[in-house]
Design a protein around this motif. Structure first.
Motif, mmCIF file in Angstrom:
data_model
loop_
_atom_site.group_PDB
_atom_site.id
_atom_site.type_symbol
_atom_site.label_atom_id
_atom_site.label_comp_id
_atom_site.label_asym_id
_atom_site.label_seq_id
_atom_site.Cartn_x
_atom_site.Cartn_y
_atom_site.Cartn_z
ATOM 1 N N ARG A 152 60.483 48.828 -5.701
ATOM 2 C CA ARG A 152 60.118 49.397 -4.400
ATOM 3 C C ARG A 152 58.597 49.424 -4.316
ATOM 4 N N GLY A 207 56.537 51.350 -2.817
ATOM 5 C CA GLY A 207 55.973 52.663 -3.045
ATOM 6 C C GLY A 207 54.815 52.998 -2.119
ATOM 7 N N ARG A 234 51.528 54.077 -6.361
ATOM 8 C CA ARG A 234 52.755 54.472 -7.057
ATOM 9 C C ARG A 234 53.911 53.601 -6.574
ATOM 10 N N GLU A 270 57.770 51.950 -7.517
ATOM 11 C CA GLU A 270 58.937 52.485 -8.215
ATOM 12 C C GLU A 270 59.892 51.363 -8.589
ATOM 13 N N GLU A 321 63.764 50.897 -9.655
ATOM 14 C CA GLU A 321 65.090 51.485 -9.811
ATOM 15 C C GLU A 321 65.818 50.663 -10.871
ATOM 16 N N ALA A 358 53.739 52.946 -16.689
ATOM 17 C CA ALA A 358 54.988 53.554 -16.227
ATOM 18 C C ALA A 358 55.062 55.008 -16.660
ATOM 19 N N GLU A 359 55.775 55.799 -15.867
ATOM 20 C CA GLU A 359 56.073 57.173 -16.227
ATOM 21 C C GLU A 359 57.500 57.223 -16.758
ATOM 22 N N PRO A 374 61.382 57.829 -17.194
ATOM 23 C CA PRO A 374 62.490 57.909 -16.239
ATOM 24 C C PRO A 374 63.252 59.216 -16.404
ATOM 25 N N VAL A 414 64.876 56.172 -11.510
ATOM 26 C CA VAL A 414 63.695 55.640 -10.842
ATOM 27 C C VAL A 414 62.550 55.764 -11.841
ATOM 28 N N ILE A 415 61.886 54.649 -12.098
ATOM 29 C CA ILE A 415 60.766 54.630 -13.027
ATOM 30 C C ILE A 415 59.492 54.407 -12.219
ATOM 31 N N PRO A 416 58.668 55.450 -12.065
ATOM 32 C CA PRO A 416 57.402 55.263 -11.341
ATOM 33 C C PRO A 416 56.436 54.415 -12.167
#
Length: 139
Positions: free
Chosen positions: A42, A44, A63, A65, A67, A105-106, A108, A125-127
């Motif tokens: 996505r 973002g 940011r 994202e 999925e 990445a942040e 999940p 969702v992995i930002p």
């Protein structure tokens, strides 16, 4: 000519496309999840930039994202493998070939989603925070 934002997002999608899971960009969740898993990038939000005036530059922490979705009997192991492969792909070149200053990445937050008449899904969702600078917020 594509904007730096689009170029960076396309490079991130290309990096995800090299993984065994099917990688889509901006698509809806399909009816069937491929056996190797599914990734949907996505675009973002670019967020509010920091601005420097001389020379004029806009510094974004965009940011995006990802999925990540897996389905099947061994969802936990498949999800762990998929998330680890995303991490390895991003850490291999955090600048996406020099297109951005940094990408990271942040963690999940996975959830199990029941599906009527089929094996449940494990998804998260992995930002991904993409740091880049541009001379124009629309370019």
């Amino acid at each position: 000519m594509p904007t730096p934002r689009e170029t960076i997002l396309a490079a991130l999608h290309a990096r995800l496309s090299a993984l065994p899971a099917t990688a889509l960009r901006g698509e809806v969740l399909p009816e069937r999840v491929p056996a190797d898993g599914l990734l949907i990038l996505r675009d973002g939000e670019p967020g509010e930039p920091e601005v420097t005036l001389s020379p004029l530059a806009y510094h974004y922490q965009h940011r995006a994202e990802i999925e990540a979705v897996v389905q099947g009997t061994d969802r936990d192991a498949a999800f762990d493998t998929l998330v680890a492969s995303i991490g390895a792909a991003l850490s291999a070149d955090r600048t996406l070939g020099g297109l951005c200053d940094w990408g990271e990445a942040e963690a999940p937050q996975p959830v199990d989603l029941p599906v009527e008449g089929a094996a449940s899904l494990k998804a998260a969702v992995i930002p991904v925070i993409l740091h880049y600078t541009t001379a124009d917020p629309l370019a």
